[in-house]
Design an enzyme around this catalytic site. Structure first.
Site, PDB file in Angstrom:
ATOM      1  N   GLU A  41      47.818  34.155  17.812  1.00 28.07           N
ATOM      2  CA  GLU A  41      47.933  33.128  18.459  1.00 28.07           C
ATOM      3  C   GLU A  41      48.084  34.327  19.870  1.00 28.07           C
ATOM      4  O   GLU A  41      49.219  34.562  19.856  1.00 28.07           O
ATOM      5  CB  GLU A  41      48.541  32.007  18.002  1.00 28.07           C
ATOM      6  N   CYS A  57      51.541  25.626  22.981  1.00 28.89           N
ATOM      7  CA  CYS A  57      50.766  26.030  21.892  1.00 28.89           C
ATOM      8  C   CYS A  57      50.275  25.089  20.985  1.00 28.89           C
ATOM      9  O   CYS A  57      50.219  23.980  21.052  1.00 28.89           O
ATOM     10  CB  CYS A  57      52.064  27.064  21.254  1.00 28.89           C
ATOM     11  N   CYS A  94      51.899  25.990  17.001  1.00 29.62           N
ATOM     12  CA  CYS A  94      52.987  25.228  16.352  1.00 29.62           C
ATOM     13  C   CYS A  94      53.115  24.196  17.768  1.00 29.62           C
ATOM     14  O   CYS A  94      53.979  23.776  18.042  1.00 29.62           O
ATOM     15  CB  CYS A  94      54.008  26.544  17.002  1.00 29.62           C
ATOM     16  N   HIS A 137      57.433  22.154  20.745  1.00 25.99           N
ATOM     17  CA  HIS A 137      58.165  22.063  21.969  1.00 25.99           C
ATOM     18  C   HIS A 137      58.055  20.813  22.116  1.00 25.99           C
ATOM     19  O   HIS A 137      58.872  20.476  23.576  1.00 25.99           O
ATOM     20  CB  HIS A 137      56.698  22.733  23.107  1.00 25.99           C
ATOM     21  N   ARG A 191      57.939  29.143  13.424  1.00 28.31           N
ATOM     22  CA  ARG A 191      57.707  30.833  13.821  1.00 28.31           C
ATOM     23  C   ARG A 191      59.275  31.264  13.698  1.00 28.31           C
ATOM     24  O   ARG A 191      59.792  32.246  14.085  1.00 28.31           O
ATOM     25  CB  ARG A 191      56.753  31.314  14.369  1.00 28.31           C
ATOM     26  N   SER A 244      58.526  34.084  19.064  1.00 28.73           N
ATOM     27  CA  SER A 244      57.188  34.728  18.723  1.00 28.73           C
ATOM     28  C   SER A 244      58.625  35.699  19.872  1.00 28.73           C
ATOM     29  O   SER A 244      58.065  37.327  20.146  1.00 28.73           O
ATOM     30  CB  SER A 244      56.076  34.968  18.832  1.00 28.73           C
ATOM     31  N   CYS A 296      53.256  34.559  17.229  1.00 27.19           N
ATOM     32  CA  CYS A 296      52.682  33.692  17.922  1.00 27.19           C
ATOM     33  C   CYS A 296      52.785  33.950  19.754  1.00 27.19           C
ATOM     34  O   CYS A 296      53.278  33.786  20.386  1.00 27.19           O
ATOM     35  CB  CYS A 296      52.763  32.318  17.882  1.00 27.19           C
ATOM     36  N   CYS A 327      52.954  31.279  22.445  1.00 28.46           N
ATOM     37  CA  CYS A 327      54.123  30.306  22.838  1.00 28.46           C
ATOM     38  C   CYS A 327      55.627  31.335  23.403  1.00 28.46           C
ATOM     39  O   CYS A 327      55.260  31.586  24.296  1.00 28.46           O
ATOM     40  CB  CYS A 327      54.649  30.519  21.636  1.00 28.46           C
TER      41      CYS A 327
HETATM   42 NI1  NFE Z   1      52.385  29.180  19.386  1.00 28.54          NI
HETATM   43 FE1  NFE Z   1      55.261  29.006  17.827  1.00 28.54          FE
HETATM   44  C1  NFE Z   1      56.289  28.436  16.528  1.00 28.54           C
HETATM   45  C2  NFE Z   1      57.076  27.926  18.583  1.00 28.54           C
HETATM   46  S1  NFE Z   1      56.148  30.739  18.830  1.00 28.54           S
HETATM   47  S2  NFE Z   1      53.949  29.546  17.237  1.00 28.54           S
HETATM   48  O1  NFE Z   1      56.249  28.304  15.608  1.00 28.54           O
HETATM   49  O2  NFE Z   1      57.495  27.202  19.238  1.00 28.54           O
HETATM   50  O3  NFE Z   1      56.345  31.200  17.555  1.00 28.54           O
END
Ligand code: NFE
Ligand code: MG
Length: 569
Positions: free
Chosen positions: A13, A60, A63, A67, A481, A504, A548, A551
């Site tokens: 992503e 994102c 995931c 958030h 992640r 990430s 990702c 993110c």
């Molecule tokens: Ni957009 Fe995420 C996850 C977050 S970043 S995927 O899992 O927070 O690595």
């Protein structure tokens, strides 16, 4: 000596560029660059902290939910709000469903084709494929007739000249080691996983109205009513539906995902020796089974493993988390050598790289839209491997049993975990670990409902007039992640500062002010590359982290999508 550039890395992503120096068939140095910027931190400034989750959840779509949870937890921490148990259980169920879905999607749809040659399917013997599948699993879709049909579907795709989702693979690369029968089995499961993941994520629709981005989060709890006597809310019928979804999750994970990971890994034992990197691992821990601040009751324990030493789990002190920008397209008031704790974080973008399209990053200076998070100045890998290692070192019996039995089956030592395939295995084991928790959380929610505890939110501090003039909070969470944190400063009922430091970013960030490489960069050193213009092995190690970049830098595509570009110079 050659410089291999992979830009953009696909089956992730977001937008990631990897530059790697390859000498004598192996990577000797590497640079990881996030190539676009958005700045969600700036969007939420000045807004009501109760709505931050609605915005930040949109960081994102992969995931999804994480958030939102980190955001409401940060605001709850700032305002000293304790959500009631039912809210915790619903959040855990949403998180657990997200992890389980996301890990399976990652393995089949984002990572498997680094190990599985789709064109191998064409020469596979369906009977031998059935024999193999039946040997490793009781999964019912394992007959000769079934694999014959899947093979015919792949053949029709190849004959059509339009490979669709399988376009642009490095098919035929000598680094592919599976027998054709294993290729066919894995491709069949790739296709099955597409509909499985769509079905099981209905848990988000039940608890959150939709997926991605469930809509029932609330500072103080959940806006998902629990009532055994109402038809349109979380009631006994919905509980039964969720229990059925967990059974569907479990069957596929136990009978397809885990056996496939083990089967594929068994053909690539050398990949338990590549890809380690710095061997420092950080987990904030999360999915609480008690009060939010009682880390002793977390599903995933909090802690740090240093230098691969599993005998000691070090504590986590939030004040030791910093972000550097020495090699990132940002400025800090204190200059490029400064580092900042996220409470005082600054998001001041300033692009200083070459004008696109460019041939090379300016790796001596700034080369990424990601900052470089550090813990006490040290590089940390986050993610399923970090969580499993911290849980293992912390003495979580279930995790120790899972890890030990898997290592025994693969005839591997614990050091094998610090590797490309170690990440893949840890992700699968963590999925199994979560299945039992899903049953536990569902049972607890049902018990509360039946005993008349229907509270899903504490709204006693809903009115901003009840808040202190100034407050700040940290929302640590675990995303699929890895360690995810949101930091919020509230002043006069509005967000004064907001920072998200995401998994990430920890893993894909560039070098810091001391020249220390990030986890992706370090993990690539030593990775073999058989065919320079088909950097399949680089993808194996990078994909093992499940990148990702959306993110990591909170990106939007501002210049239009670019086609895959693989360059060797
Ligand atoms: Ni957009 Fe995420 C996850 C977050 S970043 S995927 O899992 O927070 O690595
Ligand atoms: Mg950030």
């Amino acid at each position: 000596m050659a410089r291999v550039v992979v830009d953009p890395v696909t089956r992730i992503e977001g937008h990631l560029r990897i530059e790697a120096q390859v000498d004598n068939g192996a990577v000797t140095d590497a640079w990881s660059s996030g190539t676009m910027f958005r700045g969600m931190e700036l969007i939420v400034q000045g807004r009501d902290p109760r709505e931050a989750w609605i915005w930040t959840q949109r960081i994102c779509g992969v995931c999804t939910t994480v958030h939102a949870i980190a955001s409401v937890q940060a605001v709850e921490d700032a305002l000293a709000i304790s959500p009631p148990p039912n809210a915790r259980l619903m959040r855990n169920l949403i998180s657990g469903a997200q992890f389980i879905q996301d890990h399976v999607i990652h393995f089949y749809h984002l990572h498997a084709l680094d190990w599985v040659d789709v064109t191998g399917c064409l020469t596979a013997d369906p009977q031998k494929t059935a024999d193999l599948a039946q040997k490793i699993s009781p999964w019912p879709l394992s007959s000769r007739a079934y694999f014959t049909e899947v093979q015919a579907r792949v053949k029709a795709l190849v004959d059509s000249g339009q490979l669709s989702i399988f376009t642009n693979g490095y098919w035929g690369n000598p680094a592919y080691k599976l027998p054709p029968e294993a290729d066919l089995m894995a491709v069949a499961h790739y296709i099955e996983a597409l509909s499985w993941q769509r079905d099981v994520i209905r848990m988000h629709a039940i608890l959150g109205g939709k997926n991605p981005h469930p809509q029932t989060f609330l500072v103080g709890g959940m806006a998902a009513p629990l009532d055994p006597n109402s038809p349109n809310v979380v009631n006994p019928l919905r509980m039964d539906q969720m229990a059925a979804l967990v059974r569907t999750m479990r069957t596929f994970v136990e009978q397809v995902y885990v056996p496939d990971v083990k089967a594929i890994a068994s053909f690539y034992p050398e990949w338990f020796t590549y890809g380690a990197g710095h061997r420092n691992y950080l987990a904030y821990g999360g999915l609480p089974n008690g009060a939010l601040n009682d880390t002793s009751l977390y599903t995933f324990p909090r802690g740090i493993i240093l230098n691969g030493d599993l005998s000691t789990v070090h504590p986590v002190d939030q004040t030791k988390i910093t972000e550097a920008i020495a090699h990132s397209y940002y400025t800090y008031p204190g200059g490029d050598q400064a580092t900042l704790n996220p409470f005082d974080g600054v998001t001041a973008p300033k692009y200083s790289g070459p004008t696109p399209p460019y041939d090379a990053l300016d790796t001596a200076n700034k080369y990424s839209w990601l900052k470089s998070p550090r813990y006490d100045g040290q590089v940390m890998e986050v993610g399923p491997l970090a969580r499993m290692l911290v849980a293992y070192g912390s003495g979580v019996q279930k995790v120790q049993d899972l890890v030990n039995s898997t290592l025994a089956e693969l005839n591997a030592q614990p050091a094998a975990l610090f590797s490309t395939l170690g990440r893949v295995a840890a992700r699968a084991l963590e999925t199994v670990y979560l299945l039992d928790w899903m049953d536990t959380w569902l049972a607890e929610l049902g018990k509360n409902m039946n005993s008349g505890d229907l509270r899903t939110a504490d709204t006693s501090k809903w009115e901003p007039s009840t808040w202190p003039a100034e407050a700040q909070g940290w929302g640590p969470h675990e995303a699929p992640r890895g360690a995810l944190g949101h930091w919020v400063k509230i002043k006069n009922q509005k967000i004064e500062n907001y920072q998200a430091v995401v998994p990430s970013t920890w893993n894909a960030g560039p070098r810091d002010e001391n020249g220390q490489t990030g986890p992706y960069e370090a993990s690539l050193v030593g990775t073999p590359v058989a065919v320079l213009d088909q950097p399949l092995e680089i993808l194996r190690t990078i994909h093992s982290f499940d990148p990702c970049l959306a993110c990591a830098v909170h990106v939007v595509d501002a210049t239009g999508a670019e086609k895959v570009r693989v360059e060797v110079r």
